[in-house]
Design a protein around this motif. Structure first.
Motif, PDB file in Angstrom:
ATOM      1  N   THR A   1      80.118-130.753  21.143  1.00 20.68           N
ATOM      2  CA  THR A   1      80.756-129.202  21.294  1.00 20.68           C
ATOM      3  C   THR A   1      82.017-129.105  21.581  1.00 20.68           C
ATOM      4  O   THR A   1      82.744-130.399  21.927  1.00 20.68           O
ATOM      5  N   PHE A   2      82.863-128.076  21.682  1.00 23.46           N
ATOM      6  CA  PHE A   2      84.020-127.971  22.062  1.00 23.46           C
ATOM      7  C   PHE A   2      84.075-127.785  23.422  1.00 23.46           C
ATOM      8  O   PHE A   2      83.232-127.553  24.109  1.00 23.46           O
ATOM      9  N   VAL A   3      85.144-128.377  24.238  1.00 24.31           N
ATOM     10  CA  VAL A   3      85.373-128.568  25.537  1.00 24.31           C
ATOM     11  C   VAL A   3      85.255-127.221  26.541  1.00 24.31           C
ATOM     12  O   VAL A   3      84.745-127.404  27.462  1.00 24.31           O
ATOM     13  N   SER A   4      85.399-126.113  25.923  1.00 17.11           N
ATOM     14  CA  SER A   4      85.260-124.720  26.542  1.00 17.11           C
ATOM     15  C   SER A   4      83.827-124.501  26.858  1.00 17.11           C
ATOM     16  O   SER A   4      83.498-123.983  27.931  1.00 17.11           O
ATOM     17  N   THR A   5      83.040-124.928  25.993  1.00 16.30           N
ATOM     18  CA  THR A   5      81.647-124.729  26.307  1.00 16.30           C
ATOM     19  C   THR A   5      81.200-125.284  27.733  1.00 16.30           C
ATOM     20  O   THR A   5      80.226-124.669  28.379  1.00 16.30           O
TER      21      THR A   5
ATOM     22  N   GLU B   1      74.597-117.932  24.109  1.00 15.92           N
ATOM     23  CA  GLU B   1      74.973-118.587  22.706  1.00 15.92           C
ATOM     24  C   GLU B   1      76.516-118.602  22.578  1.00 15.92           C
ATOM     25  O   GLU B   1      77.203-117.831  22.844  1.00 15.92           O
ATOM     26  N   ASP B   2      76.665-120.096  22.335  1.00 16.30           N
ATOM     27  CA  ASP B   2      78.300-120.073  21.887  1.00 16.30           C
ATOM     28  C   ASP B   2      78.297-120.055  20.464  1.00 16.30           C
ATOM     29  O   ASP B   2      77.884-120.790  19.628  1.00 16.30           O
ATOM     30  N   ALA B   3      78.632-118.631  20.299  1.00 17.81           N
ATOM     31  CA  ALA B   3      78.583-118.229  18.842  1.00 17.81           C
ATOM     32  C   ALA B   3      80.193-118.238  18.374  1.00 17.81           C
ATOM     33  O   ALA B   3      80.428-117.676  17.369  1.00 17.81           O
ATOM     34  N   ALA B   4      80.847-118.993  18.779  1.00 21.44           N
ATOM     35  CA  ALA B   4      82.163-119.199  18.356  1.00 21.44           C
ATOM     36  C   ALA B   4      82.559-119.078  16.919  1.00 21.44           C
ATOM     37  O   ALA B   4      83.478-118.225  16.298  1.00 21.44           O
ATOM     38  N   GLN B   5      81.643-119.841  16.225  1.00 17.38           N
ATOM     39  CA  GLN B   5      81.682-120.144  14.746  1.00 17.38           C
ATOM     40  C   GLN B   5      80.828-119.133  14.022  1.00 17.38           C
ATOM     41  O   GLN B   5      80.749-119.341  12.895  1.00 17.38           O
TER      42      GLN B   5
ATOM     43  N   THR C   1      90.474-112.372  25.598  1.00 15.22           N
ATOM     44  CA  THR C   1      91.436-113.077  25.063  1.00 15.22           C
ATOM     45  C   THR C   1      91.038-114.340  24.217  1.00 15.22           C
ATOM     46  O   THR C   1      91.912-114.844  23.791  1.00 15.22           O
ATOM     47  N   SER C   2      89.808-114.853  24.422  1.00 12.43           N
ATOM     48  CA  SER C   2      89.332-116.232  23.800  1.00 12.43           C
ATOM     49  C   SER C   2      87.906-116.066  23.968  1.00 12.43           C
ATOM     50  O   SER C   2      87.581-115.520  24.777  1.00 12.43           O
ATOM     51  N   CYS C   3      87.189-116.951  23.174  1.00 17.09           N
ATOM     52  CA  CYS C   3      85.729-117.413  23.194  1.00 17.09           C
ATOM     53  C   CYS C   3      85.716-118.246  24.676  1.00 17.09           C
ATOM     54  O   CYS C   3      84.831-117.831  25.391  1.00 17.09           O
ATOM     55  N   THR C   4      86.640-118.986  25.196  1.00 18.90           N
ATOM     56  CA  THR C   4      86.827-119.760  26.399  1.00 18.90           C
ATOM     57  C   THR C   4      86.574-118.730  27.512  1.00 18.90           C
ATOM     58  O   THR C   4      85.758-118.975  28.424  1.00 18.90           O
ATOM     59  N   ASP C   5      87.519-117.532  27.301  1.00 22.08           N
ATOM     60  CA  ASP C   5      87.183-116.475  28.494  1.00 22.08           C
ATOM     61  C   ASP C   5      85.774-115.954  28.423  1.00 22.08           C
ATOM     62  O   ASP C   5      85.276-115.588  29.400  1.00 22.08           O
ATOM     63  N   ALA C   6      85.366-115.595  27.359  1.00 21.59           N
ATOM     64  CA  ALA C   6      83.910-115.148  27.148  1.00 21.59           C
ATOM     65  C   ALA C   6      82.869-115.976  27.708  1.00 21.59           C
ATOM     66  O   ALA C   6      82.168-115.526  28.601  1.00 21.59           O
ATOM     67  N   LEU C   7      83.053-117.514  27.697  1.00 19.63           N
ATOM     68  CA  LEU C   7      82.314-118.288  28.131  1.00 19.63           C
ATOM     69  C   LEU C   7      82.520-118.286  29.602  1.00 19.63           C
ATOM     70  O   LEU C   7      81.294-118.548  30.528  1.00 19.63           O
ATOM     71  N   GLU C   8      83.775-118.250  29.995  1.00 18.44           N
ATOM     72  CA  GLU C   8      83.734-118.128  31.631  1.00 18.44           C
ATOM     73  C   GLU C   8      83.350-116.868  32.319  1.00 18.44           C
ATOM     74  O   GLU C   8      82.789-116.667  33.288  1.00 18.44           O
TER      75      GLU C   8
ATOM     76  N   GLU D   1      94.562-115.707  18.934  1.00 20.67           N
ATOM     77  CA  GLU D   1      93.650-116.008  19.983  1.00 20.67           C
ATOM     78  C   GLU D   1      92.881-114.815  20.087  1.00 20.67           C
ATOM     79  O   GLU D   1      93.552-113.567  20.001  1.00 20.67           O
ATOM     80  N   GLY D   2      91.615-114.740  20.484  1.00 18.49           N
ATOM     81  CA  GLY D   2      90.736-113.647  20.683  1.00 18.49           C
ATOM     82  C   GLY D   2      89.463-114.186  20.787  1.00 18.49           C
ATOM     83  O   GLY D   2      89.090-115.119  20.376  1.00 18.49           O
ATOM     84  N   GLY D   3      88.575-113.477  21.398  1.00 18.80           N
ATOM     85  CA  GLY D   3      87.341-113.672  21.411  1.00 18.80           C
ATOM     86  C   GLY D   3      86.344-112.535  21.834  1.00 18.80           C
ATOM     87  O   GLY D   3      86.887-111.219  22.232  1.00 18.80           O
TER      88      GLY D   3
ATOM     89  N   VAL E   1      73.590-122.758  23.984  1.00 16.20           N
ATOM     90  CA  VAL E   1      73.275-123.328  22.661  1.00 16.20           C
ATOM     91  C   VAL E   1      74.628-123.062  21.916  1.00 16.20           C
ATOM     92  O   VAL E   1      75.315-122.047  22.246  1.00 16.20           O
ATOM     93  N   VAL E   2      74.766-123.860  20.904  1.00 19.27           N
ATOM     94  CA  VAL E   2      76.221-123.754  20.246  1.00 19.27           C
ATOM     95  C   VAL E   2      75.651-123.727  18.664  1.00 19.27           C
ATOM     96  O   VAL E   2      75.049-124.820  18.299  1.00 19.27           O
ATOM     97  N   HIS E   3      75.880-122.808  17.994  1.00 21.56           N
ATOM     98  CA  HIS E   3      75.509-122.594  16.688  1.00 21.56           C
ATOM     99  C   HIS E   3      76.770-123.331  15.676  1.00 21.56           C
ATOM    100  O   HIS E   3      77.700-122.721  15.171  1.00 21.56           O
TER     101      HIS E   3
HETATM  102  C1  LIG Z   1      86.305-122.338  18.830  1.00 15.85           C
HETATM  103  C2  LIG Z   1      85.462-122.552  19.733  1.00 15.85           C
HETATM  104  C3  LIG Z   1      85.560-122.113  20.840  1.00 15.85           C
HETATM  105  C4  LIG Z   1      86.751-121.804  21.628  1.00 15.85           C
HETATM  106  O1  LIG Z   1      87.263-120.608  21.286  1.00 15.85           O
HETATM  107  P1  LIG Z   1      88.520-119.993  21.732  1.00 15.85           P
HETATM  108  O2  LIG Z   1      88.550-118.552  21.303  1.00 15.85           O
HETATM  109  O3  LIG Z   1      89.648-120.920  21.060  1.00 15.85           O
HETATM  110  O4  LIG Z   1      88.473-120.078  23.362  1.00 15.85           O
HETATM  111  C5  LIG Z   1      84.667-122.551  21.886  1.00 15.85           C
HETATM  112  N1  LIG Z   1      83.147-123.181  21.392  1.00 15.85           N
HETATM  113  C6  LIG Z   1      83.242-123.429  19.996  1.00 15.85           C
HETATM  114  C7  LIG Z   1      81.870-123.993  19.381  1.00 15.85           C
HETATM  115  C8  LIG Z   1      84.443-123.414  19.098  1.00 15.85           C
HETATM  116  O5  LIG Z   1      84.157-123.519  17.790  1.00 15.85           O
END
Ligand SMILES: *Cc1c(COP(=O)(O)O)cnc(C)c1O
Length: 383
Positions: A82-86, A153-157, A55-62, A194-196, A127-129
């Motif tokens: 980086t973003f707080v979710s990482t 990899e936090d490949a959110a972007q 449901t989000s990248c946050t969830d995928a990281l969790e 929202e999604g991941g 790591v965050v790209h």
């Molecule tokens: C957007 C982003 C997230 C969070 O993504 P969500 O889908 O909103 O949870 C995490 N890490 C990075 C680097 C992002 O850019």
């Protein structure tokens, strides 16, 4: 008066059609046809391992933190920029965050610093790209393999972006670490509101990933006929999105090439348009290392001072252009500063204070971009 937002979600036109199909298919909950279509497309196109929509990248990281069995007191190395979710995903498991600094030439983590941060307790390297630009993955993998530490990899972007290894071979970002997390939040290149997604590249995590995804049950194996009843076999949560989310996402994925072509043209126009300002020393443009491709996730500039950045944001706002800064250093955040080990991370602080992002979305008109660029020149009294 112009009013150019920072972001505007782009619809390909097919979303409502697929949503309609999903709604009337009679199956709305997760892991249906659209979910499987999206997951398969990602695997085929980018060479990811097992893919699970979330449901989000946050969830995928969790999910990643659960899969790595992070326990109280374990250490996790990650960038502060980086973003707080990482960070949160690992803090939720009780981890101690060990922040690494960025390069002075790029907001990405300085891979050369990671090794000195490793201790007996290090359980993961994240790591965050940033901006969809690859970190130096050969260096990261070398350290990870020598110390036998998994890489996330936090490949959110970073959808549709690649890393070239020193031997010339390339891999998609998100296919390199043991686990990788993507975001389809409406601010990303490919969206579902929202999604991941979690891609599980190391097969040893595959079986458990599906269980954690399905509330700690072996429900997926049951539906495949592999077990004759399903039950509670591990910890987990409800990480899977409904079919409506996946249907929306599928429409976007079908148009990935068009979306990316357009975004790259927008990126190039900014990059060429602003070049002169860099030549005369007013600001800096993004750097692309040779090993990375550009997926045109965002366009940012680096201002000379924090005051100048603030003045530029205000100036643009008055002209109807919504430009924004980005991350604040996590090691200085109200929540974590007292828990941080006290090392200063000057490059991270530098980007927190100097980086400015310009409006970036599919439907940004050339005329609007010309206007934005000319306003930046006006601000710097340059032609
Ligand atoms: C957007 C982003 C997230 C969070 O993504 P969500 O889908 O909103 O949870 C995490 N890490 C990075 C680097 C992002 O850019």
């Amino acid at each position: 008066m112009k009013n150019i937002p920072f972001n505007k979600p782009y619809l390909t036109g097919k979303e409502v059609h697929y949503l309609y199909q999903a709604v009337y298919s009679g199956k709305l909950s997760g892991n249906g046809i659209f979910t499987q279509k999206c997951q398969q497309l990602f695997r085929d196109q980018f060479g990811f391992g097992k893919c699970l929509l979330t449901t989000s990248c946050t969830d995928a990281l969790e999910m990643a933190a659960l899969l790595l069995n992070i326990q109280t007191g374990d250490e996790v190395i990650l960038p502060s920029y980086t973003f707080v979710s990482t960070a949160n995903a690992f803090v939720l498991r009780g981890a101690k965050l060990v922040f690494a600094d960025s390069y002075d030439w790029h907001p990405n983590v300085d891979a050369g610093q990671i090794e000195s941060l490793i201790t007996e307790r290090t359980k993961a390297i994240i790591v965050v790209h940033y901006a969809g630009v690859a970190c130096d993955m050969a260096k990261v993998l070398d350290i990870a393999h020598r110390y036998n530490i998994p890489v996330v990899e936090d490949a959110a972007q970073a959808v549709d972006s690649y890393y070239q290894f020193p031997n010339g071979s390339s891999k998609a970002l998100g296919a390199i670490g043991d686990l990788a997390a993507f975001s389809f939040h409406e601010t990303k290149n490919i969206i579902s509101g929202e999604g991941g997604m979690l891609s599980v590249n190391n097969p040893k995590y595959e079986e458990r990933s599906e269980i954690i995804w399905e509330k700690g049950t072996n429900r997926s194996a049951f539906f495949r006929g592999e077990v004759d009843k399903y039950g509670w076999v591990d910890i987990g949560s409800s990480f899977l999105p409904s079919e409506t989310i996946a249907a929306f996402l599928y429409a976007q994925l079908e148009n990935l090439e068009d979306i990316q072509t357009k975004r790259k043209a927008i990126w190039e126009k900014y990059h060429n348009g602003i070049k002169h300002l860099e030549d005369v020393g007013k600001l800096k443009r993004p750097m692309l290392p040779e090993y990375a491709t550009n997926n045109a996730h965002m366009y940012y500039v680096i201002c000379r001072t924090e005051e100048e950045r603030q003045a530029l944001i205000l100036f643009l706002k008055e002209k109807g252009v919504h430009a924004v800064f980005h991350y604040l250093s996590l090691h200085k955040s109200p929540f974590y500063q007292s828990l941080h080990d006290g090392r200063s991370l000057p490059n991270c602080d530098f980007y927190a204070d100097h980086l400015l992002r310009l409006p970036f979305f599919y439907e940004l008109l050339e005329s609007e971009q010309d206007y934005i660029i000319s306003q930046v020149y006006t601000f710097y009294h340059a032609k």
